[in-house]
Motif scaffolding. Structure first.
Motif, PDB file in Angstrom:
ATOM      1  N   GLU A 172      71.150  12.884   5.118  1.00 43.29           N
ATOM      2  CA  GLU A 172      70.695  11.913   3.900  1.00 43.29           C
ATOM      3  C   GLU A 172      71.633  11.951   2.764  1.00 43.29           C
ATOM      4  OE1 GLU A 172      67.715   9.819   2.223  1.00 43.29           O
ATOM      5  OE2 GLU A 172      67.402  10.834   4.169  1.00 43.29           O
ATOM      6  N   ALA A 173      72.505  13.043   2.660  1.00 40.02           N
ATOM      7  CA  ALA A 173      73.587  12.840   1.671  1.00 40.02           C
ATOM      8  C   ALA A 173      74.622  11.598   2.073  1.00 40.02           C
ATOM      9  CB  ALA A 173      74.325  14.043   1.632  1.00 40.02           C
ATOM     10  N   LEU A 174      74.940  11.301   3.450  1.00 39.36           N
ATOM     11  CA  LEU A 174      75.686  10.352   3.844  1.00 39.36           C
ATOM     12  C   LEU A 174      75.088   8.937   3.488  1.00 39.36           C
ATOM     13  CD1 LEU A 174      77.290  11.776   7.018  1.00 39.36           C
ATOM     14  CD2 LEU A 174      78.463  11.535   4.923  1.00 39.36           C
ATOM     15  N   ASN A 175      73.745   8.901   3.728  1.00 38.84           N
ATOM     16  CA  ASN A 175      73.076   7.618   3.639  1.00 38.84           C
ATOM     17  C   ASN A 175      73.203   7.332   2.135  1.00 38.84           C
ATOM     18  OD1 ASN A 175      72.026   6.958   5.909  1.00 38.84           O
ATOM     19  ND2 ASN A 175      70.553   8.132   5.948  1.00 38.84           N
ATOM     20  N   ASP A 176      73.175   8.529   1.087  1.00 39.55           N
ATOM     21  CA  ASP A 176      73.428   8.045  -0.360  1.00 39.55           C
ATOM     22  C   ASP A 176      74.672   7.185  -0.495  1.00 39.55           C
ATOM     23  OD1 ASP A 176      71.127   9.312  -0.820  1.00 39.55           O
ATOM     24  OD2 ASP A 176      71.808  11.175  -1.651  1.00 39.55           O
ATOM     25  N   TYR A 177      75.860   7.488   0.025  1.00 35.06           N
ATOM     26  CA  TYR A 177      77.009   6.897   0.098  1.00 35.06           C
ATOM     27  C   TYR A 177      76.875   5.468   0.495  1.00 35.06           C
ATOM     28  CZ  TYR A 177      78.920  11.533  -0.858  1.00 35.06           C
ATOM     29  OH  TYR A 177      79.217  13.060  -1.084  1.00 35.06           O
ATOM     30  N   THR A 178      76.319   5.044   1.565  1.00 41.05           N
ATOM     31  CA  THR A 178      76.179   3.853   2.152  1.00 41.05           C
ATOM     32  C   THR A 178      75.402   3.098   1.073  1.00 41.05           C
ATOM     33  OG1 THR A 178      74.294   4.484   3.563  1.00 41.05           O
ATOM     34  CG2 THR A 178      76.545   4.357   4.463  1.00 41.05           C
ATOM     35  N   GLN A 179      74.245   4.015   0.480  1.00 43.28           N
ATOM     36  CA  GLN A 179      73.381   2.958  -0.381  1.00 43.28           C
ATOM     37  C   GLN A 179      74.291   2.383  -1.850  1.00 43.28           C
ATOM     38  OE1 GLN A 179      70.372   2.153   0.581  1.00 43.28           O
ATOM     39  NE2 GLN A 179      70.290   0.946  -1.452  1.00 43.28           N
ATOM     40  N   VAL A 180      75.351   3.373  -2.157  1.00 43.26           N
ATOM     41  CA  VAL A 180      76.196   3.069  -3.278  1.00 43.26           C
ATOM     42  C   VAL A 180      76.796   1.650  -2.840  1.00 43.26           C
ATOM     43  CG1 VAL A 180      78.057   3.661  -4.453  1.00 43.26           C
ATOM     44  CG2 VAL A 180      76.100   5.204  -4.148  1.00 43.26           C
ATOM     45  N   ILE A 181      77.458   1.520  -1.366  1.00 34.10           N
ATOM     46  CA  ILE A 181      78.047   0.571  -1.000  1.00 34.10           C
ATOM     47  C   ILE A 181      77.160  -0.625  -1.251  1.00 34.10           C
ATOM     48  CG2 ILE A 181      79.377  -0.463   0.784  1.00 34.10           C
ATOM     49  CD1 ILE A 181      80.262   2.296   1.772  1.00 34.10           C
ATOM     50  N   ILE A 182      76.059  -0.595  -0.549  1.00 31.16           N
ATOM     51  CA  ILE A 182      75.084  -1.583  -0.579  1.00 31.16           C
ATOM     52  C   ILE A 182      75.022  -2.216  -1.985  1.00 31.16           C
ATOM     53  CG2 ILE A 182      72.756  -2.440   0.050  1.00 31.16           C
ATOM     54  CD1 ILE A 182      72.947  -0.581   2.388  1.00 31.16           C
ATOM     55  N   GLU A 183      74.547  -1.408  -2.873  1.00 35.24           N
ATOM     56  CA  GLU A 183      74.112  -1.843  -4.297  1.00 35.24           C
ATOM     57  C   GLU A 183      75.083  -2.059  -5.101  1.00 35.24           C
ATOM     58  OE1 GLU A 183      72.531   1.947  -5.834  1.00 35.24           O
ATOM     59  OE2 GLU A 183      70.535   1.806  -4.796  1.00 35.24           O
ATOM     60  N   GLU A 184      76.392  -1.936  -4.717  1.00 35.89           N
ATOM     61  CA  GLU A 184      77.560  -2.362  -5.630  1.00 35.89           C
ATOM     62  C   GLU A 184      77.931  -3.658  -4.965  1.00 35.89           C
ATOM     63  OE1 GLU A 184      79.271  -1.094  -8.403  1.00 35.89           O
ATOM     64  OE2 GLU A 184      77.426  -0.141  -8.403  1.00 35.89           O
ATOM     65  N   SER A 185      77.739  -3.849  -3.737  1.00 36.55           N
ATOM     66  CA  SER A 185      78.005  -5.234  -3.117  1.00 36.55           C
ATOM     67  C   SER A 185      77.118  -6.204  -3.674  1.00 36.55           C
ATOM     68  CB  SER A 185      77.823  -5.234  -1.592  1.00 36.55           C
ATOM     69  OG  SER A 185      78.589  -4.248  -0.961  1.00 36.55           O
ATOM     70  N   ASP A 186      75.600  -5.673  -3.896  1.00 37.75           N
ATOM     71  CA  ASP A 186      74.535  -6.638  -4.452  1.00 37.75           C
ATOM     72  C   ASP A 186      75.093  -7.048  -5.854  1.00 37.75           C
ATOM     73  OD1 ASP A 186      73.334  -6.927  -1.976  1.00 37.75           O
ATOM     74  OD2 ASP A 186      71.671  -5.176  -2.485  1.00 37.75           O
ATOM     75  N   ARG A 187      75.559  -5.840  -6.627  1.00 41.44           N
ATOM     76  CA  ARG A 187      75.965  -6.289  -8.011  1.00 41.44           C
ATOM     77  C   ARG A 187      77.253  -7.198  -8.137  1.00 41.44           C
ATOM     78  NH1 ARG A 187      79.249  -3.966 -11.976  1.00 41.44           N
ATOM     79  NH2 ARG A 187      80.326  -2.827 -10.455  1.00 41.44           N
TER      80      ARG A 187
END
Length: 367
Positions: A172-187
């Motif tokens: 789950e901790a690694l998924n948090d990192y990929t979620q950051v990439i997705i959210e920052e890409s959207d931003r």
């Protein structure tokens, strides 16, 4: 020449003068006003029928030497041109102009009439500045479009790859990192979309510009929490114009919010005000096109003014005089007004910054 022919010739002369875009003032040899064409009436802000027979000062004034020059022209019959003159109109407005004086001799070989042709220099300077604003705005849009294309293509790949990687992770901790990439890409994608400005085709329909301004005023009033006085000065005779109501509200909000933020951050101005003024301008040139009727919306604040360093790039994307500013508000506002065949101009001094939104009211334009 008999009286009938003279009357017919004078009627033709008056018709031709009335249709000139150059301001023309006709005086007799006592420097009394005999005639103004509509262009002079508009330029000098006077009613010609009210000032016929009055001396020249009823239309405009300069220094004493100008009167002496006119009297010398009457005596000698020699024309002259004065460059970069500063005259004061009847409404105390100052006007920078060139003017040419032409004495017309009568049958007795003495000057009977003087024709003054007035060429405003500030008008030509403004038109040149507008052309520069429009050209710079088009250049910046092309630059942003190219930049957006180069950013959004790899950005979509980055986001897609992050989603695929997240599905393969059980931690789950690694998924948090990929979620950051997705959210920052959207931003970043949203930022690029804002840089591009309004992409929807305007939903044009007849609208009351004061309804648009009132909506923006209400929203700004809530944001300021009564810390800034919003002053309305509307011309109720302005007819409906053709435009997209929601886009114009956004443009007005961006400009007014810019004034609001400048005032809120200014500790030196005690009584903070924003004026919202509407007027009409007739036979007004925007860029290279002349419009019969233009709506002028002025947003005026008494804040510290805009730094000279950013005045020329004020409407560029990502240019801001505030540390927290994105520099997109004014760029988007200019894009919206440009879509309505108008332009936004700005003049700024300490204690007075004025943004003028100029939007044609009629749908057809003249070259």
């Amino acid at each position: 020449m008999n009286a009938g022919v003279k009357r017919e010739a004078y009627a033709v002369y008056s018709l031709l003068i009335d249709h000139l875009s150059t301001a023309v003032v006709q005086l007799n040899n006592r420097l009394e006003i005999e005639y103004l064409n509509p262009a002079a009436e508009m330029l000098l802000a006077v009613s010609r029928r009210r000032i016929y027979g009055n001396d020249l000062g009823a239309a405009f004034r300069e220094d004493e030497s100008s009167i002496q020059a006119l009297q010398s022209a009457i005596a000698s019959g020699n024309p002259f041109t004065k460059r970069e003159a500063e005259i004061e109109c009847s409404n105390t407005q100052k006007l920078f102009c060139d003017y040419t004086v032409t004495p017309i001799m009568g049958s007795s070989n003495s000057t009977e009439t003087i024709i003054i042709e007035i060429h405003p220099r500030d008008r030509m300077k403004r038109i040149s500045q507008e052309d520069e604003i429009i050209a710079n705005h088009e250049s910046s849009k092309e630059l942003v479009r190219g930049l957006a294309h180069e950013i959004k293509n790899p950005l979509g790949g980055i986001r897609g790859a992050a989603q695929l990687i997240s599905r393969a992770f059980t931690d789950e901790a690694l998924n948090d990192y990929t979620q950051v990439i997705i959210e920052e890409s959207d931003r970043l994608r949203d930022l690029v979309d804002r840089l591009l400005g309004p992409r929807q085709i305007p939903k044009n329909k007849p609208l009351n510009i004061h309804k648009v301004i009132e909506r923006a005023r209400q929203l700004i009033s809530v944001e300021t929490d009564n810390q800034i006085q919003l002053i309305r000065d509307y011309d109720p005779s302005i007819p409906d114009l053709i435009g997209d109501e929601s886009q114009l509200i956004q443009a007005l909000l961006n400009v007014t919010r810019n004034a609001m933020q400048a005032l809120m951050e200014d500790d030196n101005t005690q009584h903070k005000t924003i004026q919202m003024v509407t007027r009409t301008l007739r036979q007004f040139t925007i860029g290279s096109k002349r419009h019969r009727l233009v709506c002028k919306i002025s947003i005026i604040d008494n804040g510290p003014g805009i730094p000279d360093a950013i005045m020329k790039t004020l409407f560029y994307p990502m240019v801001s005089g505030r540390a927290e500013g994105t520099g997109l508000g004014l760029s988007i506002a200019q894009s919206v007004v440009h879509q309505h065949h108008g332009i936004i101009e700005c003049n700024s001094y300490p204690q007075k910054t004025e943004f003028n939104l100029l939007i044609p009211i009629e749908t057809t334009v003249q070259s």
